[in-house]
Design a protein around this motif. Structure first.
Motif, PDB file in Angstrom:
ATOM      1  N   LYS A  47       0.865  -1.186   0.000  1.00 59.35           N
ATOM      2  CA  LYS A  47       0.000   0.000   0.000  1.00 59.35           C
ATOM      3  C   LYS A  47       0.894   1.227   0.000  1.00 59.35           C
ATOM      4  O   LYS A  47       2.032   1.192   0.462  1.00 59.35           O
ATOM      5  CB  LYS A  47      -0.944   0.019   1.203  1.00 59.35           C
ATOM      6  CG  LYS A  47      -0.258   0.125   2.559  1.00 59.35           C
ATOM      7  CD  LYS A  47      -1.278   0.094   3.674  1.00 59.35           C
ATOM      8  CE  LYS A  47      -0.603   0.087   5.045  1.00 59.35           C
ATOM      9  NZ  LYS A  47      -1.582   0.027   6.128  1.00 59.35           N
ATOM     10  N   SER A  60      -3.519   4.069   0.298  1.00 59.86           N
ATOM     11  CA  SER A  60      -4.245   3.313  -0.721  1.00 59.86           C
ATOM     12  C   SER A  60      -4.823   2.039  -0.120  1.00 59.86           C
ATOM     13  O   SER A  60      -4.532   1.674   1.023  1.00 59.86           O
ATOM     14  CB  SER A  60      -3.297   2.949  -1.865  1.00 59.86           C
ATOM     15  OG  SER A  60      -2.369   1.964  -1.430  1.00 59.86           O
ATOM     16  N   THR A  61      -5.580   1.350  -0.936  1.00 56.99           N
ATOM     17  CA  THR A  61      -6.027   0.019  -0.566  1.00 56.99           C
ATOM     18  C   THR A  61      -4.827  -0.926  -0.653  1.00 56.99           C
ATOM     19  O   THR A  61      -3.795  -0.587  -1.225  1.00 56.99           O
ATOM     20  CB  THR A  61      -7.125  -0.481  -1.530  1.00 56.99           C
ATOM     21  OG1 THR A  61      -6.605  -0.449  -2.858  1.00 56.99           O
ATOM     22  CG2 THR A  61      -8.363   0.378  -1.433  1.00 56.99           C
ATOM     23  N   GLU A  62      -4.976  -2.095  -0.097  1.00 59.03           N
ATOM     24  CA  GLU A  62      -3.912  -3.102  -0.126  1.00 59.03           C
ATOM     25  C   GLU A  62      -4.086  -3.977  -1.354  1.00 59.03           C
ATOM     26  O   GLU A  62      -5.176  -4.479  -1.617  1.00 59.03           O
ATOM     27  CB  GLU A  62      -3.984  -3.965   1.135  1.00 59.03           C
ATOM     28  CG  GLU A  62      -3.873  -3.167   2.409  1.00 59.03           C
ATOM     29  CD  GLU A  62      -4.223  -3.976   3.650  1.00 59.03           C
ATOM     30  OE1 GLU A  62      -4.348  -5.223   3.560  1.00 59.03           O
ATOM     31  OE2 GLU A  62      -4.377  -3.367   4.718  1.00 59.03           O
ATOM     32  N   LYS A  63      -3.001  -4.130  -2.122  1.00 59.63           N
ATOM     33  CA  LYS A  63      -2.995  -4.988  -3.310  1.00 59.63           C
ATOM     34  C   LYS A  63      -1.616  -5.589  -3.470  1.00 59.63           C
ATOM     35  O   LYS A  63      -0.638  -5.071  -2.932  1.00 59.63           O
ATOM     36  CB  LYS A  63      -3.294  -4.188  -4.582  1.00 59.63           C
ATOM     37  CG  LYS A  63      -4.717  -3.766  -4.777  1.00 59.63           C
ATOM     38  CD  LYS A  63      -4.890  -3.163  -6.161  1.00 59.63           C
ATOM     39  CE  LYS A  63      -6.307  -2.715  -6.400  1.00 59.63           C
ATOM     40  NZ  LYS A  63      -6.471  -2.158  -7.747  1.00 59.63           N
ATOM     41  N   ASN A  69      -2.452   0.387  -8.731  1.00 62.82           N
ATOM     42  CA  ASN A  69      -3.252   0.863  -7.613  1.00 62.82           C
ATOM     43  C   ASN A  69      -3.224   2.384  -7.627  1.00 62.82           C
ATOM     44  O   ASN A  69      -2.422   2.985  -8.346  1.00 62.82           O
ATOM     45  CB  ASN A  69      -2.674   0.315  -6.290  1.00 62.82           C
ATOM     46  CG  ASN A  69      -3.689   0.277  -5.160  1.00 62.82           C
ATOM     47  OD1 ASN A  69      -4.770   0.847  -5.251  1.00 62.82           O
ATOM     48  ND2 ASN A  69      -3.325  -0.404  -4.085  1.00 62.82           N
TER      49      ASN A  69
END
Length: 146
Positions: A47, A60-63, A69
């Motif tokens: 993130k 950010s979101t976790e990816k 992202n």
């Protein structure tokens, strides 16, 4: 009837004016990011955390790091140090991807400048070239403080 409509319009303007004025004093910064050339078995959940003057303003979101992202944050207009650091989930702990944590380079963006307009900043963390490729939609003149 006309007087009632006029009074309603004046009332709405008075109520909405602080919101409009506040919105005009902020800029939106959108960070789009991805990590290239990830080695098999090292595609960490990641993130991006964004700071303005060393205060966290968003994340950010976790990816998986290999997946594109983005995150959009707001900061007041004016001179600020903006920093965005990629964090990896490693052994259950979030850690900044920096040389200090034994990564091959610092996965970060840092710039002190006069932020006056909304901007989109694209970051490509290239593991093979051990560098960050940066593309700013609106170039920001950096100060010498970084």
């Amino acid at each position: 009837m006309k007087r009632s409509v006029f009074q309603l319009i004046v009332f709405l303007c008075i109520c909405l004016l602080p919101t409009i004025a506040e919105a005009q004093q902020d800029v939106s910064l959108t960070f789009r990011f991805v990590t290239k050339n990830t080695k098999e078995g090292y595609d960490h959940v990641s993130k991006l955390i964004v700071y303005s003057d060393d205060e966290q303003i968003g994340e950010s979101t976790e990816k998986l790091q290999s997946k594109p992202n983005s995150v959009t944050v707001k900061t007041p207009k004016g001179k600020h140090k903006i920093k965005a650091i990629l964090y990896a989930l490693y052994n259950g702990t979030w850690e900044p991807r920096t040389i200090a944590n034994e990564y091959s380079f610092d996965f970060e963006y840092s710039k002190t400048g006069n932020w006056e307009v909304n901007n989109t900043i694209s970051l490509t963390f290239d593991i093979e070239q051990t560098m960050v490729h940066i593309k700013e939609k609106v170039p920001v003149v950096a100060d010498d403080e970084d």
